[in-house]
Design a protein around this motif. Structure first.
Motif, mmCIF file in Angstrom:
data_model
loop_
_atom_site.group_PDB
_atom_site.id
_atom_site.type_symbol
_atom_site.label_atom_id
_atom_site.label_comp_id
_atom_site.label_asym_id
_atom_site.label_seq_id
_atom_site.Cartn_x
_atom_site.Cartn_y
_atom_site.Cartn_z
ATOM 1 N N ASN A 1 0.550 -1.137 0.318
ATOM 2 C CA ASN A 1 -0.280 0.001 0.402
ATOM 3 C C ASN A 1 1.151 1.226 0.230
ATOM 4 O O ASN A 1 0.491 2.011 -0.712
ATOM 5 N N TYR B 1 0.448 3.989 -3.043
ATOM 6 C CA TYR B 1 -0.279 5.107 -3.165
ATOM 7 C C TYR B 1 0.591 6.892 -2.756
ATOM 8 O O TYR B 1 0.334 7.735 -2.601
ATOM 9 N N ASN B 2 1.838 6.673 -2.547
ATOM 10 C CA ASN B 2 2.427 7.457 -2.382
ATOM 11 C C ASN B 2 3.756 7.178 -3.261
ATOM 12 O O ASN B 2 4.689 6.618 -4.397
ATOM 13 N N ASP C 1 5.192 5.456 7.042
ATOM 14 C CA ASP C 1 5.777 6.499 5.705
ATOM 15 C C ASP C 1 5.562 7.921 5.883
ATOM 16 O O ASP C 1 4.435 7.907 6.470
ATOM 17 N N ILE D 1 -3.763 8.674 5.203
ATOM 18 C CA ILE D 1 -5.804 8.992 4.663
ATOM 19 C C ILE D 1 -6.007 10.351 5.835
ATOM 20 O O ILE D 1 -5.935 10.365 7.260
ATOM 21 N N ILE E 1 -11.097 1.916 7.941
ATOM 22 C CA ILE E 1 -9.901 1.703 7.044
ATOM 23 C C ILE E 1 -10.044 0.171 7.356
ATOM 24 O O ILE E 1 -9.781 -0.087 5.882
ATOM 25 N N VAL F 1 -13.228 -0.601 2.295
ATOM 26 C CA VAL F 1 -13.398 1.071 2.268
ATOM 27 C C VAL F 1 -12.032 1.520 1.595
ATOM 28 O O VAL F 1 -10.498 0.634 1.274
ATOM 29 N N ARG F 2 -11.556 2.283 0.731
ATOM 30 C CA ARG F 2 -10.546 2.917 0.128
ATOM 31 C C ARG F 2 -10.834 4.139 -0.051
ATOM 32 O O ARG F 2 -11.663 4.873 0.368
ATOM 33 N N ALA F 3 -9.733 5.132 -0.269
ATOM 34 C CA ALA F 3 -9.840 6.431 -0.064
ATOM 35 C C ALA F 3 -9.739 6.696 -1.866
ATOM 36 O O ALA F 3 -10.911 7.707 -2.009
ATOM 37 N N GLY G 1 -6.717 -1.184 -5.643
ATOM 38 C CA GLY G 1 -6.391 -2.091 -5.310
ATOM 39 C C GLY G 1 -8.102 -2.474 -4.921
ATOM 40 O O GLY G 1 -8.993 -2.267 -5.698
ATOM 41 N N SER G 2 -8.138 -3.765 -4.333
ATOM 42 C CA SER G 2 -9.532 -4.349 -4.009
ATOM 43 C C SER G 2 -10.565 -3.651 -2.514
ATOM 44 O O SER G 2 -11.679 -3.996 -2.538
ATOM 45 N N GLY G 3 -10.290 -3.040 -2.438
ATOM 46 C CA GLY G 3 -10.005 -2.777 -0.626
ATOM 47 C C GLY G 3 -10.650 -3.408 0.239
ATOM 48 O O GLY G 3 -10.918 -3.701 1.277
ATOM 49 N N GLY H 1 -7.516 -5.609 1.694
ATOM 50 C CA GLY H 1 -5.829 -5.505 1.215
ATOM 51 C C GLY H 1 -5.892 -5.002 3.722
ATOM 52 O O GLY H 1 -4.951 -5.575 4.429
ATOM 53 N N LEU H 2 -6.330 -3.943 3.984
ATOM 54 C CA LEU H 2 -6.612 -3.607 5.481
ATOM 55 C C LEU H 2 -6.893 -4.723 6.066
ATOM 56 O O LEU H 2 -7.228 -5.181 7.302
ATOM 57 N N THR I 1 1.223 7.822 7.471
ATOM 58 C CA THR I 1 0.794 6.673 7.816
ATOM 59 C C THR I 1 1.867 5.955 8.603
ATOM 60 O O THR I 1 2.068 5.711 8.321
#
Ligand code: ADP
Length: 459
Positions: free
Chosen positions: A364, A368-369, A392, A397, A405, A410-412, A421-423, A425-426, A450
């Motif tokens: 992630n 995302y970064n 990081d 978020i 999250i 749940v995705r940003a 992503g799939s939403g 992962g976390l 994060t």
């Protein structure tokens, strides 16, 4: 909880018993007072003269002064005694004594309770004068003239009526006080069939009832919470199905479009066909990834699923993961900051699953970064716990989604772009950590970074 409020039912029952005894005693006093009062009034009405009952007025000091006819009229008599034997009786003898000792002859009073007696000696002759006592005569006269039985009955009936009224009033008050909280409870229990949101009792009664009230309200609160949780689970299930359908449907629609274009012969150019096939390949890959993630998630979510736990050195484990991702980290232009102690820190872990959990976080961060982001991985032992921090200094978020999250899908990225992503992962990461008996927390701020902290038990 403090249950001191309100009187105890026990003490109230004792108080009621005391009041009952007092009312009963008052009843007895009342009964006798009524009886005596009626007799007194009746005696006054029939003209009973108290002076008539005074023996001293009849039994004079000297025998000659006694009014014998009045004595006989009032129930008395005279016994002439010689050598201890009765030789003559003037009037109607009502006792059974026919023999007197010398001692009895000399002014002896109270031979029996019903008659008073006095002895006289006149010119060598002994006389014993007997006269009914005050109480004997009064009761006899009254008994003859007054209907005692009637007065007794009236007193008894009046007393029973008064005592009964007091008892009934006391009972009504007690029942009302007892039934009021029970009625409120009954009403609220009936309401429970339609849900718990509007249910709750509020009264101030006896201590025992207040205790039931507290327990009832607490239970209702728990049931309401459970009901809400159930509702949330239902909602979440619906949301999961909706999101899965959406995420899988989108690439399928694209695949259908591209393949139809090729099959129908609309795309003849070889270069274009290759591009279309490439799209189809990517979209199929996307579906494959989504289905894989979904499969992993549902596997972990199943109650029968068991981790394959083994004793493993977490320091070594974390170093191995970093080595695995080192090339990716380099390629993405990230700065790596690792702080793992040399010391061996053992824990019971399923290496395959925990690697998946940690890899999700690292991926992630890389996904995302932007380049130049610092990725820090550290391991700290605290007492019987070990803390893995993956941090990081990237885009962070937002607060609005960070609280949810770890929930599925749940995705940003709210638009749910197909290339995201799939939403899951976390959600998968949290499930794995929880299956290890651990805990995971997110600390994040937009544009600051994060940080995920995983807490596990050591052995
Ligand atoms: P996804 O499959 O979308 O990555 P995740 O559950 O793994 O689903 O992550 C949820 C969302 O959290 C991501 O869509 C992303 O927006 C955000 N996110 C997770 N980690 C980071 C991070 N290190 N930096 C910024 N955003 C992140």
């Amino acid at each position: 909880m403090i249950f001191k409020k309100g009187k105890s039912l026990y003490s109230i029952l004792i108080l009621n018993s005391i009041i009952t005894i007092i009312v009963f005693i008052i009843g007895i006093i009342l009964f006798f007072s009524l009886l005596v009062y009626q007799i007194y009034i009746a005696a006054g009405n029939i003209g009973v003269n108290i002076n008539d009952y005074d023996a001293n007025r009849v039994l004079k000091d000297e025998y000659n002064k006694i009014d014998i006819s009045r004595l006989i009229d009032k129930g008395g008599w005279v016994e002439e005694v010689k050598d201890g034997k009765i030789i003559k009786v003037i009037g109607d003898k009502k006792d059974k004594i026919d023999d007197y000792s010398l001692k009895n002859l000399i002014n002896d009073k109270g031979i029996n309770n019903d008659y008073e007696s006095k002895a006289y000696e006149v010119e060598g002759v002994n006389y014993i004068v007997k006269f009914p006592t005050y109480s004997y005569r009064l009761s006899h006269d009254l008994y003859k003239q007054i209907n005692i039985k009637l007065y007794f009955t009236i007193s008894l009936v009046l007393t029973i009526m008064l005592v009964s009224i007091v008892f009934i009033l006391l009972t009504i008050i007690s029942i009302k006080k007892l039934s009021k909280p029970l009625k409120i409870l009954e009403k609220e229990i009936n309401k429970m069939s339609e849900g718990y949101s509007d249910v709750g009792v509020n009264f101030n009664s006896y201590r025992e009832f207040n205790r039931i009230k507290e327990t009832f309200n607490n239970t209702v609160a728990k049931l309401e919470k459970a009901e809400e949780e159930k509702r949330n689970i239902e909602d979440s299930k619906k949301r999961i199905i909706r999101d899965i359908s959406h995420d899988i449907k989108t690439p399928i629609t694209s695949i259908l479009g591209y393949s139809k274009a090729i099959v129908s012969g609309r795309v003849t150019n070889e270069e274009e066909q290759k591009t279309y096939l490439n799209y189809i390949y990517n979209k199929t890959n996307r579906i494959n990834y989504l289905v894989d993630e979904l499969f992993i998630y549902s596997k972990l979510d199943s109650p029968e699923y068991k981790l394959d736990l083994k004793k493993y050195d977490l320091s070594e484990f974390l170093r191995e993961i970093i080595a695995l991702y080192y090339i990716d980290i380099e390629e993405k232009g990230f700065i790596l900051d690792v702080d793992i102690p040399e010391e061996k820190i053992y824990s019971m872990i399923d290496t395959k699953e925990l690697e998946r959990a940690i890899a999700n976080i690292i991926n992630n961060s890389l996904k995302y970064n932007k380049r130049g982001t610092t990725l820090s991985v550290s391991l700290d032992k605290e007492d019987i716990y070990v803390q893995i921090s993956i941090e990081d200094d990237g885009i962070g978020i937002s607060n609005s989604i960070s609280k949810d999250i770890f929930e599925e899908f749940v995705r940003a990225d709210k638009s749910r772009k197909t290339d995201g992503g799939s939403g899951l992962g976390l959600a998968i990461t949290q499930k794995i950590v929880k299956l290890h008996g651990g805990d995971i927390n997110l600390y994040s701020e937009e544009n600051i970074g994060t940080k995920f902290k995983i807490k596990l038990k050591t052995i």
